[in-house]
Design a protein around this motif. Structure first.
Motif, PDB file in Angstrom:
ATOM      1  N   PRO A 323       0.789  -1.412   0.245  1.00 31.04           N
ATOM      2  CA  PRO A 323       0.149   0.366  -0.182  1.00 31.04           C
ATOM      3  C   PRO A 323       0.673   0.960  -0.442  1.00 31.04           C
ATOM      4  N   GLY A 324       1.981   1.382   0.589  1.00 32.19           N
ATOM      5  CA  GLY A 324       2.781   1.896  -0.342  1.00 32.19           C
ATOM      6  C   GLY A 324       2.406   3.319   1.134  1.00 32.19           C
ATOM      7  N   SER A 325       3.157   4.560   0.862  1.00 25.73           N
ATOM      8  CA  SER A 325       2.253   5.916   2.052  1.00 25.73           C
ATOM      9  C   SER A 325       0.662   5.656   2.228  1.00 25.73           C
ATOM     10  N   ILE A 326       0.349   4.466   1.540  1.00 31.48           N
ATOM     11  CA  ILE A 326      -1.397   5.502   1.864  1.00 31.48           C
ATOM     12  C   ILE A 326      -1.732   4.878   3.074  1.00 31.48           C
ATOM     13  N   MET A 327      -0.857   4.492   3.909  1.00 29.17           N
ATOM     14  CA  MET A 327      -0.885   3.557   4.515  1.00 29.17           C
ATOM     15  C   MET A 327      -0.369   5.072   6.101  1.00 29.17           C
ATOM     16  N   LYS A 328       0.485   5.950   5.507  1.00 28.49           N
ATOM     17  CA  LYS A 328       0.428   6.504   6.746  1.00 28.49           C
ATOM     18  C   LYS A 328      -0.445   7.302   7.694  1.00 28.49           C
ATOM     19  N   PRO A 329      -1.910   7.185   7.127  1.00 23.64           N
ATOM     20  CA  PRO A 329      -2.603   8.303   8.091  1.00 23.64           C
ATOM     21  C   PRO A 329      -3.110   7.157   9.082  1.00 23.64           C
ATOM     22  N   PHE A 330      -3.077   5.918   8.574  1.00 24.50           N
ATOM     23  CA  PHE A 330      -3.153   4.892   9.468  1.00 24.50           C
ATOM     24  C   PHE A 330      -2.211   4.789  10.573  1.00 24.50           C
ATOM     25  N   LEU A 379       2.209  14.049   6.725  1.00 25.48           N
ATOM     26  CA  LEU A 379       1.398  13.892   5.770  1.00 25.48           C
ATOM     27  C   LEU A 379       1.094  14.174   4.809  1.00 25.48           C
ATOM     28  N   ALA A 380       1.317  15.576   4.882  1.00 21.90           N
ATOM     29  CA  ALA A 380       1.602  16.455   3.465  1.00 21.90           C
ATOM     30  C   ALA A 380       2.183  16.165   2.753  1.00 21.90           C
ATOM     31  N   GLU A 381       3.280  15.704   3.131  1.00 23.82           N
ATOM     32  CA  GLU A 381       4.200  16.134   2.030  1.00 23.82           C
ATOM     33  C   GLU A 381       4.630  14.753   1.817  1.00 23.82           C
ATOM     34  N   SER A 382       4.184  13.922   2.892  1.00 23.98           N
ATOM     35  CA  SER A 382       4.495  12.096   2.972  1.00 23.98           C
ATOM     36  C   SER A 382       5.836  12.567   3.451  1.00 23.98           C
ATOM     37  N   CYS A 383       6.264  12.081   4.578  1.00 21.75           N
ATOM     38  CA  CYS A 383       7.946  12.255   5.297  1.00 21.75           C
ATOM     39  C   CYS A 383       7.553  10.812   5.478  1.00 21.75           C
ATOM     40  N   ASP A 384       9.036  10.324   5.035  1.00 25.14           N
ATOM     41  CA  ASP A 384       9.152   9.067   5.705  1.00 25.14           C
ATOM     42  C   ASP A 384       9.910   8.516   7.215  1.00 25.14           C
ATOM     43  N   VAL A 385      10.587  10.046   7.187  1.00 25.89           N
ATOM     44  CA  VAL A 385      11.839   9.563   8.315  1.00 25.89           C
ATOM     45  C   VAL A 385      10.408   9.769   9.596  1.00 25.89           C
ATOM     46  N   TYR A 386       9.614  10.833   9.072  1.00 24.80           N
ATOM     47  CA  TYR A 386       8.104  10.791  10.827  1.00 24.80           C
ATOM     48  C   TYR A 386       7.589   9.669  10.798  1.00 24.80           C
ATOM     49  N   PHE A 387       7.664   8.659   9.746  1.00 25.06           N
ATOM     50  CA  PHE A 387       6.748   8.003  10.264  1.00 25.06           C
ATOM     51  C   PHE A 387       8.152   6.320  10.718  1.00 25.06           C
ATOM     52  N   TYR A 388       9.006   6.584  10.059  1.00 24.17           N
ATOM     53  CA  TYR A 388       9.897   5.361  10.529  1.00 24.17           C
ATOM     54  C   TYR A 388       9.768   6.052  12.267  1.00 24.17           C
ATOM     55  N   ILE A 448       6.096   2.828   6.491  1.00 19.94           N
ATOM     56  CA  ILE A 448       5.351   3.671   4.981  1.00 19.94           C
ATOM     57  C   ILE A 448       5.170   2.548   4.446  1.00 19.94           C
ATOM     58  N   GLY A 449       4.256   1.219   4.748  1.00 24.61           N
ATOM     59  CA  GLY A 449       3.743   0.094   3.497  1.00 24.61           C
ATOM     60  C   GLY A 449       4.234  -0.233   2.829  1.00 24.61           C
ATOM     61  N   GLN A 450       5.370  -0.461   2.769  1.00 22.86           N
ATOM     62  CA  GLN A 450       6.151  -1.375   2.230  1.00 22.86           C
ATOM     63  C   GLN A 450       6.607  -2.887   2.603  1.00 22.86           C
ATOM     64  N   GLY A 451       7.623  -3.399   2.137  1.00 18.61           N
ATOM     65  CA  GLY A 451       7.666  -4.497   3.326  1.00 18.61           C
ATOM     66  C   GLY A 451       7.063  -6.126   2.753  1.00 18.61           C
ATOM     67  N   TYR A 452       6.487  -6.450   4.704  1.00 19.04           N
ATOM     68  CA  TYR A 452       5.781  -7.293   4.110  1.00 19.04           C
ATOM     69  C   TYR A 452       4.565  -7.300   3.315  1.00 19.04           C
ATOM     70  N   THR A 542      -1.245  10.403  -1.061  1.00 16.84           N
ATOM     71  CA  THR A 542      -0.116   9.659  -2.051  1.00 16.84           C
ATOM     72  C   THR A 542       0.369   8.637  -1.240  1.00 16.84           C
ATOM     73  N   GLY A 543       0.172   7.967  -2.800  1.00 15.69           N
ATOM     74  CA  GLY A 543       1.984   6.822  -2.296  1.00 15.69           C
ATOM     75  C   GLY A 543       1.946   6.511  -3.135  1.00 15.69           C
ATOM     76  N   THR A 544       2.833   5.891  -3.258  1.00 15.42           N
ATOM     77  CA  THR A 544       3.898   4.801  -4.462  1.00 15.42           C
ATOM     78  C   THR A 544       4.905   3.314  -3.610  1.00 15.42           C
ATOM     79  N   ALA A 545       4.038   2.674  -4.295  1.00 10.61           N
ATOM     80  CA  ALA A 545       4.317   1.396  -3.820  1.00 10.61           C
ATOM     81  C   ALA A 545       5.694   1.049  -4.798  1.00 10.61           C
ATOM     82  N   GLN A 546       6.729   0.539  -4.397  1.00  4.75           N
ATOM     83  CA  GLN A 546       7.631   0.084  -4.438  1.00  4.75           C
ATOM     84  C   GLN A 546       7.320  -1.619  -5.566  1.00  4.75           C
ATOM     85  N   VAL A 547       8.379  -1.291  -6.774  1.00  2.00           N
ATOM     86  CA  VAL A 547       8.196  -2.722  -7.222  1.00  2.00           C
ATOM     87  C   VAL A 547       9.902  -3.054  -6.752  1.00  2.00           C
TER      88      VAL A 547
END
Lengths: 619, 373
Positions: A323-330, A379-388, A448-452, A542-547
């Motif tokens: 799901p990528g960054s879509i998970m961040k709000p949750f 959330l607005a800028e989809s910061c990864d570090v914050y959610f890490y 950040i909605g990646q991994g498993y 928004t979300g960008t899921a790594q393939v």
């Protein structure tokens, strides 16, 4: 010796009379024997033979019920029954079968497989049973045959109602399709309701609501002669037509979404948050279900399979994507609820995050970093570090159990086929399936909605709807109402049971939703492009899921990657914010950026829906 | 004395019958039976009126033959007996050589205009011959005469069995045997005879044709071959059994009208009757047959010479055998042999033969020299 040569007339007559009496007695014995036998047959065993006699002459003939129609929420027909013509032959009534076949072949097109199939079924049928030579005749062919029919005794048309999907390929993944029953299905179903040529729902709504749509077969008790020719009807039970279904789908919205997605592969699900009704459920590419109704030809099937896009794969329900960054709000909501970071606390983002005692850098998508970041900004800028950081502080156990409440990692129980569970990773899951312990780094990328982590578009859309309703979880469903043909009554379907997700402070719902509003309406929001001319408020992510995994220190260059390896673009949103009417999630396979590719499509769809249904009071 | 009773009867119709040298009770019974038969046939063959007319034509012919035969004094039959028998044997032999093949068997002689079944003629010729043979011999017969009589019976029997036509050859053997029986075959010998026949069964089996063996096997267990040769018997039993006590009513038999019952206007017509008229109808029909047989035996016992007595007795009993074999076969009591239900089944030759036989009976009865007291 001498005496015997003289005829003794008196004695002869006496001998004869004795013998005649004996003969008469024997005659009476023999006749009694016959009578005893006939008594046995006609009186003692009468019931047995009476049954046999009825079995001889009485046959049960079944008649197919009319299949229920399928409507969208506004009453537009999505699946109906149309009369189709087939050319049937009763071989007993045809003089020269071969000549008849070849003459028919001159009038209409008869393929080799038609004739082969015909010859095959000749051997298996009962006497005087008609066999279909060709089905689905065109109007022109019907006209030609009608004119020439007098030339062909024993040849006749048969009309029957067959399934037709007037919208063609639109909503194919919602409706599914019917086809001729196969051997396996025939084993499973109630044999009193189906025979070898009955249509049956193969997939989708057609399959899930097969029982309701099918109705009950009718029966005719008929008297037949020894050849099996029907002489008269003794008793009749008319068939009970199937129930009509009204779906929650908005056919117009569905078509808009399909059109908006264009040539992209992917999926989109739109839900009415207040009810859980699924408004649109798109999986691209689509295909024409009408191909399957009469049995798909090998050629058409090969064409369908080629191109590697797997149109028959229902991505909305069976597609399991990161799901990528879509998970961040949750994750954010869970973090606020667990009080690991306060809503106004700032996390400093320098472009990467490092676990204590570990060398590895967990990178942000923005190499230069977001600097001081609050929840809203994150959330607005989809910061990864914050959610890490947030997920590191929460730990996998709390993340898993929190996300579980939204329905991730299990079926939502939608009333159709092909739904997959997705995957919500947990410590126990990893121990069980991979037989290894959970590593802290895996917690970060889960955040950040990646991994498993894997989710279906339906799960993402439903979770978004739940979020928009501030925790009121209405599981998604497709059937709005059913109409019984006999009573004419329209019965609303019973929606699945809802739940309320409770968190410690209800203000956190607003905090998260405000962050999502910034995504669309904020100056730095990742989907600010679509927010410019909105006539209503929208919250999104928004979300960008790594393939494709990016190695340490390498830069991701969209242009140089083959399209197949490009990231999936995602966007989830709901609108209007105050009184959400629609929640939608889209995934564009290998679409690249969620903000630039996915969000505009969702906007088009939500625009259409809001303007059409709520144009006056929506602003 | 009994004859006096009929001759002194005032009824004009009976007088008419008597002036035609017909026996009134027998004639009435035969008329009744054939009328019955026409009714059943009408139902059996899907109310085909053409068929009824054809059968009616045959019946008229057959009754005509009966009246004709009744006019001929029995002495003439006795005179002609050896010649008719000889002609019959010659014809049978030529059937085997030149005959037409019908249904896998050689039974017919084609004379251009008429197709003729010599075995039919032999049904009368054989008992006539044996009766002729015993007519001037002292009775009960000596062992030597018995053997000669047996040979006289066996010759046509074998010739017809060779065609092959098991049913007719059995009927002819029976007809010949009945003459011997009435001539005074010793009871001991009769029993011994029965035992020999039983012992000969395996030998007969060995010489049987395949289709004949199949019939016997099918008879023993019809369900073995429900679609093949067992089909006839199974469907016929269903027809009879489903008729019940009162039957399904005339023209209402489902087994026959829906074509489940094969050969329903010929050999299996009894099943049609039993289906439509039930057990009660069956009792009435069988009673009528029994009356005819008994009346025949009475006529025989009143005959004034051995020839007439033996012939009349044999013909009456043969009629019973007809009935028994047919009903036994249709009800699954006996194997399927092609014997029609006498005077009811559709078909010409056997009916003419039977009526000729009854004509002879009437001739024997009406040509008695009256001894008034």
């Amino acid at each position: 010796m001498y005496r015997t040569l003289i005829k003794d007339l008196y004695m002869e007559a006496r001998i004869f009379n004795v013998r005649a009496i004996v003969a008469a007695l024997v005659a009476i014995v023999l006749i009694s024997l016959l009578l005893a036998r006939l008594f046995q047959l006609q009186i003692t065993e009468h019931d047995h033979f009476d049954t046999l006699s009825n079995n001889n002459r009485v046959r049960l003939m079944s008649s197919e019920p009319n299949r229920g129609l399928i409507y969208d929420r506004h009453g537009m027909v999505m699946a109906e029954n149309r009369p189709t013509f087939s050319l049937d032959i009763i071989p007993e009534e045809v003089d020269a079968l071969d000549t008849t076949l070849s003459q028919l072949g001159n009038l209409i097109s008869l393929s080799e497989s038609d004739i082969k199939g015909f010859n095959k079924s000749i051997k298996r049928r009962k006497p005087f049973q008609s066999i279909t030579l060709r089905s689905n005749l065109s109007e022109k062919e019907v006209a030609i045959l009608a004119v020439n029919r007098y030339r062909f005794p024993g040849v006749d048309f048969k009309t029957k109602l067959t399934r037709y999907y007037p919208m063609g390929s639109s909503a194919v993944h919602v409706l599914g399709y019917v086809g001729r029953i196969d051997e396996d299905e025939l084993q499973r179903v109630d044999s009193s309701q189906y025979n070898g040529s009955s249509p049956i729902g193969k997939i989708g709504i057609e399959s899930y609501y097969e029982k309701e749509l099918r109705g009950q077969r009718g029966y005719q008790k008929v008297e037949v002669n020894v050849q099996g020719r029907v002489l008269r009807v003794l008793d009749e039970t008319p068939p009970i037509p199937g129930k009509d279904l009204v779906l929650s789908i908005d056919a117009g919205l569905q078509a808009t979404a399909e059109y908006a997605m264009g040539d992209n592969s992917g999926a989109m699900v739109a839900i009415e948050p207040e009810t859980g009704e699924v408004l649109a459920m798109v999986s691209m590419p689509i295909y024409d279900p009408n191909l399957f109704v009469h049995g798909i030809s090998q050629k058409a099937y090969t064409a369908l399979q080629s191109g590697g896009q797997r149109p028959q794969f229902n991505r909305a329900l069976s597609g399991q994507y990161p799901p990528g960054s879509i998970m961040k709000p949750f994750i954010g909501l869970g973090g606020l609820d667990a009080s690991v970071i306060g809503v106004h606390d700032e996390v400093f983002c320098e472009g990467y995050f490092m676990l204590p005692n570990e060398e590895r850098q967990y990178r942000d998508w923005k190499r230069t970093g977001h600097l001081d970041t609050t929840m809203k900004k994150a959330l607005a800028e989809s910061c990864d570090v914050y959610f890490y950081k947030m997920s590191y502080l929460m730990g996998i156990d709390r993340i898993s159990s929190f996300l579980d409440q939204f329905g991730f990692g299990k079926k939502m129980g939608i009333d159709t086929t092909s739904e997959q569970t997705g995957l919500l990773p947990s410590r126990e899951w990893k121990q069980k399936t991979k037989n290894t312990i959970w590593y802290p780094g895996e917690t970060l990328i889960t955040g950040i909605g990646q991994g498993y982590m894997l989710a279906t578009p339906l799960q993402m859309a439903s979770a978004t709807a739940t979020l928009s309703m501030r925790g009121l979880r209405k599981p998604p469903y497709l059937l709005k109402a059913m109409r019984d043909h006999q009573t004419g009554e329209m019965i609303d379907s019973q929606p699945p049971e809802h739940k309320q997700i409770s968190i410690k402070s209800n203000r956190h719902w607003s905090n998260i939703i405000n962050g999502m509003k910034e995504v669309v309406h904020g100056r730095h929001g990742t989907a600010r492009l679509i927010g410019e001319d909105l006539t209503y408020t929208m919250a999104g992510k928004t979300g960008t899921a790594q393939v494709y995994g990016i190695a340490q220190g390498e830069v991701y260059d969209e242009e140089s990657l083959a399209k197949k390896l490009r990231d999936h673009a995602l966007f989830t949103a709901f609108a209007p914010i105050k009184k959400p009417k629609i929640a939608a999630t889209i995934i564009i396979e290998n679409g690249g950026s969620g903000g630039r590719v996915a969000a505009p499509i969702v906007k088009q769809v939500i625009d259409h829906y809001i303007h059409k249904n709520y144009s006056k009071n929506a602003r | 004395m009994r004859a006096d009773y009929f001759e002194s009867n005032d009824s004009g119709r009976l007088k008419l019958l008597q002036s035609l040298r017909l026996d009134p009770p027998l004639t009435l019974a035969l008329l009744l039976l054939t009328a019955f038969g026409l009714g059943i046939l009408y139902s059996a063959d899907s109310q085909n009126i053409d068929l009824i007319f054809r059968q009616l034509t045959r019946l008229s012919l057959a009754f005509g033959v009966m009246v004709l035969m009744a006019q001929i004094p029995p002495q003439n039959f006795r005179l002609w007996a050896p010649w008719i028998f000889l002609l019959g044997v010659i014809l049978l032999a030529s059937v085997l050589v030149f005959g037409d093949v019908g249904k896998g068997a050689k039974r017919w002689l084609d004379f251009g205009i008429v197709r003729f079944q010599p075995s039919e003629m032999m049904k009368l010729a054989a008992p006539m011959m044996v009766a002729w043979f015993f007519a001037d011999k002292p009775l009960p017969p000596s062992f030597k005469h018995l053997l000669i009589a047996l040979i006289l019976v066996i010759i046509p029997t074998m010739l017809i069995a060779k065609q092959p036509d098991l049913g007719t050859s059995l009927l002819i053997a029976a007809a010949g045997f009945f003459v011997i029986y009435f001539a005074g075959l010793k009871w001991k010998l009769l029993v011994g005879f029965g035992m020999i026949i039983t012992a000969l069964t395996p030998v007969v089996w060995h010489y049987m044709h395949d289709y004949q063996r199949r019939r016997v096997l099918t008879f023993l267990n019809p369900e073995n071959d429900p679609l093949g040769s067992g089909y006839h018997i199974i469907q016929s039993k269903i027809a009879i059994g489903s008729g019940g006590l009162y039957g399904k009513g005339w023209l209402n038999g489902t087994q026959s009208h829906l074509d489940f019952l094969p050969e329903r206007s010929t050999d299996f017509i009894f099943a049609v009757f039993a289906e439509e008229f039930g057990f009660i109808g069956v009792i009435v029909l069988l009673a009528l047959y029994v009356f005819i047989v008994i009346r025949g035996l009475v006529i025989a016992s009143q005959a004034q010479d051995s020839f007439g007595r033996l012939l009349a007795g044999s013909l009456s009993l043969t009629f019973l055998v007809y009935l028994f074999v047919n009903v036994g076969m249709v009800s699954g009591l006996l194997p399927v042999v092609g014997v029609p239900l006498p005077l009811v089944s559709y078909g010409g030759t056997s009916m003419v033969t039977l009526m000729a036989g009854f004509g002879m009976l009437m001739s024997i009865h009406s040509h008695r020299r009256l001894l008034r007291q």
